[in-house]
Design an enzyme around this catalytic site. Structure first.
Site, mmCIF file in Angstrom:
data_model
loop_
_atom_site.group_PDB
_atom_site.id
_atom_site.type_symbol
_atom_site.label_atom_id
_atom_site.label_comp_id
_atom_site.label_asym_id
_atom_site.label_seq_id
_atom_site.Cartn_x
_atom_site.Cartn_y
_atom_site.Cartn_z
ATOM 1 C CG PHE A 139 -2.456 1.429 0.817
ATOM 2 C CD1 PHE A 139 -3.152 1.108 0.018
ATOM 3 C CD2 PHE A 139 -2.242 2.161 2.069
ATOM 4 C CE1 PHE A 139 -3.805 2.103 0.496
ATOM 5 C CE2 PHE A 139 -1.999 3.375 1.543
ATOM 6 C CZ PHE A 139 -3.083 2.739 0.388
ATOM 7 C CG ASP A 225 5.393 3.720 1.602
ATOM 8 O OD1 ASP A 225 5.703 3.784 2.758
ATOM 9 O OD2 ASP A 225 4.556 3.617 1.217
ATOM 10 C CE LYS A 254 -0.233 5.214 7.146
ATOM 11 N NZ LYS A 254 -1.208 5.643 7.848
HETATM 12 C C1 LIG Z 1 3.122 2.595 4.241
HETATM 13 C C2 LIG Z 1 2.118 3.314 3.725
HETATM 14 N N1 LIG Z 1 2.221 4.320 2.554
HETATM 15 C C3 LIG Z 1 1.952 5.177 1.947
HETATM 16 C C4 LIG Z 1 0.225 5.894 2.877
HETATM 17 C C5 LIG Z 1 -0.543 6.736 2.163
HETATM 18 O O1 LIG Z 1 -0.095 7.838 3.517
HETATM 19 P P1 LIG Z 1 -0.813 8.450 3.446
HETATM 20 O O2 LIG Z 1 -2.810 7.982 3.588
HETATM 21 O O3 LIG Z 1 -0.816 9.169 3.835
HETATM 22 O O4 LIG Z 1 -1.384 9.012 2.122
HETATM 23 C C6 LIG Z 1 0.279 4.213 3.604
HETATM 24 C C7 LIG Z 1 -1.271 5.166 4.624
HETATM 25 O O5 LIG Z 1 -1.624 3.823 5.416
HETATM 26 C C8 LIG Z 1 0.894 3.546 4.300
HETATM 27 O O6 LIG Z 1 0.732 2.786 5.252
#
Ligand SMILES: Cc1ncc(COP(=O)(O)O)c(C=O)c1O
Length: 397
Positions: A139, A225, A254
């Site tokens: 994700f 990520d 986050k």
């Molecule tokens: C690993 C990862 N990358 C990217 C995101 C996307 O982040 P945002 O919701 O702040 O755009 C998330 C959100 O859960 C995530 O867990």
């Protein structure tokens, strides 16, 4: 305190989220209060966001001070806070990687941090190399490019055609990745060190180090990520530090502002140089208010030794979860854990827990995710375990 739950009219909100079971109005440490004045134990921290707990006095004060001084000046001008936070993040990311230095671009969310990483990789690889490889089950966000990188076809289908240049391979499968790493067209590999939304799934030991080696051998960028796994949650400042490697690009969001929206993309100096002036920008990115929240969050995290606390509290939580009935496995690292149930009852367990005053999340049909604030006490862990035992009992009765 009132005992009456006011009706909340949500009819003017887009229906992108299911109707919420509870509406919260206040938070304090690891506790949340709903509209009826009932308190809950929060073992999710807004999905790994409020790592220092709700309404942390130092972060609240820092945001309030900055708000009364200077909120926004645009990126046409300088501010004093962003460079300081960039230096701190660079120090934390490169700790243990002698001679490596990097640079930060500030964004406002995880998806935007990843969007920056993807654009940077394309700029770096241009004109021939533009493909970004990622893993199934991953994700990376909901913007069109990060959705294209996200390895979940069901989330992508309604939005076809998505941007081109994204290919997916099985997570934790080195041979599959190697076969897809065509150095003529591939610019980068983007991976989560631990797949959060995919169910809190860890890679096998040695996987990330082997990916690093493959990327080095083929001159391909390694993007990690760390939006969910970063900033102390797994027991190290960043998830990749368990593997003693250094990626080329790291994204985070986050927990960075303890709830204040802010994201960041770090890149090694040589890679960051691929961006020329005007290549990327964000109106709100790196402005004084958000970066003041991040500066104080990082300062408190360093003072309380957040990674160590996540590791020790995580070990206690993991051991306690293993002793619960119908729990077959506990996955994850530090305080990003999932308890896997004997059958697909995660939603039932989550609902029963909420009714008892515990906030957790059904991350997959058979797994409940736990990501409490990193300041969680041993007594709060014991309390959560008791509530989970009863909730599992009800869901499996
Ligand atoms: C690993 C990862 N990358 C990217 C995101 C996307 O982040 P945002 O919701 O702040 O755009 C998330 C959100 O859960 C995530 O867990």
């Amino acid at each position: 305190m009132t005992n009456v739950t006011p009706l909340v009219d949500r009819s003017h909100l887009m229906r992108t989220y299911p109707d919420p079971p509870v509406t919260f109005v206040r938070g304090q440490g690891c506790r949340l209060m709903d509209t009826s004045g009932r308190w809950y134990l929060d073992f999710l921290s807004g999905l790994g966001v409020c790592s220092l707990g709700h309404a942390h006095p130092r972060v609240t004060q820092a945001v309030s001070n900055q708000a009364s001084q200077l909120v926004h000046v645009s990126n046409l001008f300088g501010n004093l806070v962003a460079p300081e936070v960039a230096a701190t993040l660079d120090r934390l990311i490169t700790a243990g990687a002698a001679g490596v230095e990097g640079r930060i671009f500030f964004a406002n969310s995880g998806a935007e941090a990843n969007e920056c990483a993807i654009k940077l990789a394309r700029r770096w690889g241009a004109p021939e190399r533009h493909v970004v490889l990622s893993a199934y089950g991953s994700f990376h966000g909901r913007t069109l490019a990060t959705l294209a990188a996200t390895g979940q076809p069901s989330k992508q289908e309604p939005f076809q055609p998505l941007p081109q240049g994204f290919r997916h391979v099985a997570f934790d499968d080195l041979a599959a990745l190697e076969a897809a790493m065509d150095p003529d067209v591939v610019a980068a590999v983007i991976l989560e060190p631990l797949q959060g939304e995919g169910g809190v799934v860890c890679a096998s030991e040695g996987y990330l180090a082997a990916v690093r080696q493959l990327c080095d051998d083929r001159g391909i960028l390694m993007i990690l990520d760390e939006v969910q796994s970063g900033l102390a949650r797994t027991g190290e400042w960043f998830g990749f530090q368990h593997s003693r490697i250094i990626p080329d690009i790291v994204t985070m969001a986050k927990a960075l502002g303890n709830g204040f929206p802010i994201g960041a993309c770090w890149a090694r100096d040589e890679v960051a140089q691929a961006f020329r002036q005007g290549d990327h920008a964000s109106t709100f990115g790196g402005q004084p208010l958000a970066t003041a929240a991040a500066r104080e969050t990082l300062a408190v995290m360093e003072e309380v030794k957040a990674p160590e606390r996540a590791a020790s509290a995580g070990a206690l939580l993991r051991d306690s979860l293993k002793g619960l009935p119908y729990v077959t496995l506990v996955r994850g690292e530090g305080l990003l854990l999932a308890m896997v149930l004997e059958r697909d009852r995660a939603r039932e367990v989550t609902a029963a827990a909420l009714a008892r005053g515990l906030v957790v999340n059904a991350v997959t049909p058979d797994a409940v995710r736990l990501a409490p604030p990193l300041i969680v006490s041993d007594a709060e862990i014991a309390e959560a375990i008791d509530l989970l035992r009863d909730s599992i009992g009800e869901a499996f009765s």
